[in-house]
Scaffold this active site. Structure first.
Site, short mmCIF file in Angstrom:
data_model
loop_
_atom_site.label_atom_id
_atom_site.label_comp_id
_atom_site.label_asym_id
_atom_site.label_seq_id
_atom_site.Cartn_x
_atom_site.Cartn_y
_atom_site.Cartn_z
N ASP A 318 5.31 88.07 82.11
CA ASP A 318 4.79 88.72 80.94
C ASP A 318 3.61 89.16 81.05
O ASP A 318 2.98 90.20 80.39
CB ASP A 318 4.73 87.71 79.95
CG ASP A 318 3.99 86.33 80.09
OD1 ASP A 318 2.92 86.54 80.77
OD2 ASP A 318 4.69 85.43 79.90
N ASP A 372 13.32 84.17 93.97
CA ASP A 372 13.43 82.66 93.54
C ASP A 372 11.96 81.80 93.95
O ASP A 372 11.71 81.75 95.01
CB ASP A 372 14.58 81.94 93.91
CG ASP A 372 14.80 80.42 93.66
OD1 ASP A 372 14.73 80.03 92.15
OD2 ASP A 372 14.46 79.55 94.18
N ALA A 373 11.21 81.27 92.87
CA ALA A 373 10.12 80.54 93.22
C ALA A 373 10.37 79.55 94.44
O ALA A 373 9.51 79.58 95.10
CB ALA A 373 9.45 80.01 91.78
N ASP A 390 3.57 79.31 86.01
CA ASP A 390 3.86 79.70 84.49
C ASP A 390 5.36 79.78 84.68
O ASP A 390 5.88 81.05 84.45
CB ASP A 390 3.20 80.85 84.29
CG ASP A 390 3.23 81.24 82.77
OD1 ASP A 390 3.56 80.64 82.04
OD2 ASP A 390 2.79 82.77 82.47
#
Length: 527
Positions: A318, A372-373, A390
């Site tokens: 975001d 993908d983290a 986050d």
């Protein structure tokens, strides 16, 4: 799948009942038998698509993919066994009974996702309708195997074991086809609603091909006309549903989300409310108009006290956390790893979100990676001064693994010696066990922690600051080059100092860490 609850002994009875009848197919026995076995394969593929679609929809709407998948599988498999028993009286008229089952299965299966999504969006119900739909689909799928066995034996009778082997082989190959098509082709390109609509159409066509072509002599004139009309009506219903799906999705989103839906890209939905823009990712509210800036400030600034030339942001598509990171002139490089690329697209293009994030993604210091983290952190050789996690809440789908001891252990390896990691954790007032479980995971990974929280409106937001080296009794402090508290209110002394103090009802609870083997934090976050 067709064959899960259809044991071989029942097939012997079917063989004896059907062997006495003469084949009456429209083509030679060899090709006719191939067509029926091909129909078995197609029906098995469609059945598995329905099953996978219900499980996937359950994981999205129900919140716990393990629970929802278990319910779908167990109910459907049980109902398939019941369906096989219910079909026994109809084997004497197997052709019309099979087509009737396929017509009903096409209608119920093709409409199942739309009906369930409508119930969730407008009436906030899902679990019991899902169980009912799974039971009906399982009943109809289970009825297929004895009816198809009868049709195969009418074409060319054979020993029971051989007939069962041929039928089950086609069934399991179809299950493989459906199982591979669903995640790799159908779902990515059509979405859940249109995927089951297409499966329903294929189901209806397969039943029509077998009965109204091969075994049309079994149907009297009026019955044949009625069957054609029923198939046509189902195909018309499914075609209309296919065409109406985009409008239905828009209406469902308007009913589901606060404010006006201004954009929807995959799992990312942006709405505009009177208070400001909001963003949802996979159904989870990731940007709330009320308190979005306060939460981002509390997440980022405590971790910036120290060296912060290189910063890694995990999630945060975001742009709000990124905006706070970029307030520091000493920051030279920021890597943002986000799984939902559409999330960053909305923050770049939606005027309200772009203004809220300060046009952060346009900064030349920022590099966005779509990955993908967990996988990215495991593979990277880069090192960072600050890691800002986050990420989606642990109650959502597979996100629980991003709150495990193993993930924090991997994240520790990308920190420089004096590096810090800060985690947006579950709210300590609403989910205390989940909050302290996340904190336990950081400690189990060899990090020292400093938990803190802020109050936004009626609820608390929880955060965990962790480092390889953290002095006992450490307190939150601003960085030497921190922005003025007039710009970042959270940095004011009367806001920063009390953040690490917890009221009695949020006091530390000793919890075991969440692990990949036991992602217990997901259960705690849903309490």
């Amino acid at each position: 799948m067709l064959g899960v609850n259809s044991p071989a002994p029942r097939a012997a009875t079917i063989v004896r009942a059907s062997a006495a009848r003469s084949p009456s197919t429209a083509i030679a026995p060899g090709p006719a038998r191939f067509v029926v076995l091909l129909a078995v394969l197609v029906c098995a593929a469609c059945g598995l698509v329905y099953e996978l679609a219900l499980a996937a929809l359950g994981g999205t709407l129900g919140g716990d993919p393990v629970v929802e998948t278990s319910i779908v599988l167990s109910v459907m498999v049980f109902a398939m066994g019941v369906g096989a028993l219910v079909a026994k009286p109809f084997v004497r008229r197997a052709a019309p009974a099979f087509l009737a089952a396929e017509i009903l299965l096409a209608a119920c299966g093709g409409m199942c996702a739309t009906v369930l999504f409508a119930g969730f969006a407008w009436y906030d119900v899902y679990r019991w309708p899902m169980i009912a739909v799974a039971a009906v689909l399982g009943l109809l799928i289970g009825a297929e195997i004895p009816l198809l066995m009868t049709l195969v034996q009418r074409i060319r009778p054979q020993e029971a074991g051989s007939a069962v082997a041929d039928l089950f082989a086609a069934d399991y190959v179809g299950a493989l086809v459906g199982g591979l098509l669903f995640p790799f082709l159908l779902l990515p390109h059509l979405g859940q609603l249109r995927t089951v609509v297409l499966a329903g159409m294929v189901n209806a066509i397969a039943g029509t091909l077998v009965v109204l072509w091969l075994f049309r002599a079994d149907l009297p004139g009026r019955l044949r006309v009625g069957m054609y009309a029923a198939v046509g009506a189902v195909l018309a219903l499914l075609a209309g549903t296919w065409l109406y799906t985009p409008a239905f999705e828009r209406a469902a989103r308007d009913a589901l989300y606060d404010g006006d839906v201004v954009s929807a890209q995959g799992d990312v939905v942006v709405t505009h409310t009177a208070a400001g823009p909001e963003m949802y990712v996979a159904g989870e509210r990731r940007v709330a108009a009320a308190g979005a800036s306060e939460s981002a400030q509390a997440l980022v600034h405590p971790a910036m006290a120290g060296r912060h030339e290189r910063v890694l942001v995990l999630g945060g598509g975001d742009g709000l956390a990124l905006r706070e990171v970029l307030r520091y002139a000493a920051v030279r490089d920021v890597v943002v790893v986000v799984a939902h690329v559409g999330e960053t697209a909305s923050a770049r293009t939606d005027p309200a979100l772009r203004a809220l994030a300060g046009d952060a993604f346009a900064d030349p210091r920022v590099r966005v990676v779509g990955a993908d983290a967990f996988a990215w952190v495991r593979a990277t050789a880069e090192r960072f001064d600050v890691v800002v996690a986050d990420l989606p809440g642990p109650a959502v789908g597979a996100a629980a693994r991003l709150y495990t001891q193993e993930f924090y252990g991997l994240t520790r390896t990308v920190l420089r010696p004096a590096g810090r990691i800060v985690v947006r954790a579950p709210a300590p007032d609403a989910h205390p066990r989940a909050f302290w479980c996340a904190e336990a995971g950081l400690r189990a990974a060899g990090l020292r922690t400093l938990p803190y929280r802020i109050t936004v409106g009626p609820a608390d937001r929880g955060f965990l600051l962790a480092a390889l080296v953290l002095a006992p009794g450490a307190v939150l402090r601003p960085a030497d080059d921190a922005p003025d508290p007039a710009v970042v209110p959270f940095l004011a002394a009367d806001r920063l100092a009390p953040a690490s103090l917890f009221p009695p009802h949020e006091a530390r609870v000793e919890m075991p860490p969440s692990t990949l083997n036991n992602p217990r934090i997901a259960d705690y976050a849903r309490e």
